[in-house]
Design an enzyme around this catalytic site. Sequence first.
Site: not given
Length: 462
Positions: A157-160
């Site tokens: 979960d990488w959302e930046a």
Amino acid sequence: MLGLTQHAQKVWRMKPFSPEVSPGSSPATAGHLLRISTLFLTLLELAQVCRGSVVSNRPFITVWNGDTHWCLTEYGVDVDVSVFDVVANKEQSFQGSNMTIFYREELGTYPYYTPTGEPVFGGLPQNASLVTHLAHTFQDIKAAMPEPDFSGLAVIDWEAWRPRWAFNWDSKDIYRQRSMELVQAEHPDWPETLVEAAAKNQFQEAAEAWMAGTLQLGQVLRPRGLWGYYGFPDCYNNDFLSLNYTGQCPVFVRDQNDQLGWLWNQSYALYPSIYLPAALMGTEKSQMYVRHRVQEALRVAIVSRDPHVPVMPYVQIFYEMTDYLLPLEELEHSLGESAAQGVAGAVLWLSSDKTSTKESCQAIKAYMDSTLGPFIVNVTSAALLCSEALCSGHGRCVRHPSYPEALLTLNPASFSIELTHDGRPPSLKGTLSLKDRAQMAMKFRCRCYRGWRGKWCDKRGM
């Protein structure tokens, strides 16, 4: 490197971009990681052969991704999802043998900017050390997944930031601006158009190296895991206030998703989000919203290197950012719509703040026992019966385009679900009638599992 462009391979092999993020990685550790990277091609080919997971040859499953064990230990409220045939980790933790999700602080040294604009680990993927990241990721994966034969869902979960330049709008525009500043500092005499073009290229190539490289390392270490990124692909069909809202993904979004072929090819599963925003409450637009998000995921899956890659949408049982539980009709529009399109299953995610009080835990338990659990049993059973009736047990039922409203649910005239109150699974009573079978054959068709083919998935072969 498998799946990487030539420039991304160069990014992979070159020395750390930013000296400030590399001191923590000893030369021995970095060298060890680079030696491992040279084996990726062979090992990944082997991993493709070894793959097998919790979703293999099952028409539809639901996986619990919520820390509801807290409800039991802190408040004595037992939110038992297992009785409804929901796959969950031991003690329903976020990380376990069936399901592990990695947030940005839990996997490597993911570069990003804080809300105040401060860089963390270099801020930008092209300004951070991929070698250092992989060294940490190597240890993080081994710690979170101690069993080498882990065969559950492995979600990052990488959302930046987003790997396509065009998708970094609003608060994410800082990644475009800082990328251009980086190029401008090196080439102060360049015109703005050239600066932006170079910045775009550097950012996208570095983003690819980071995202594909992280997947590759996970796949080498835990080859049976279903590795993929949460929220990919996206559809960006959020114009709910439009009077003629259709839910379709904008053309430019589909075009951009086509440029992410390297990501779809590298993923062992796709995890699009179908969380329902609060703005959809009472609008009767939820099904259109979900329909096209799932369709986009299936579209990119089918044209990827592995057309059998599982699609597992992420579902919330609450409207997003609210305490309002989804009514039954919205479960039909999210879980039900997904199952009817022939996805492998769905992930039910629950924020940890939803289990912070006894009252909220009691509300979740009551909802699970009365609404969500029985609906999951209904959809799971219907998918299994349809698979056996139409697809010889070797494929999933997929809704025919001529019947866009058809759902994979049991006919209440033929079946009943009897709930129990003693911890035992609910009992399903009934059989498919000839009329039920005829309706299924009219409204659904088969998508065969790997190794099967034919209209009824009754023939061996790809």
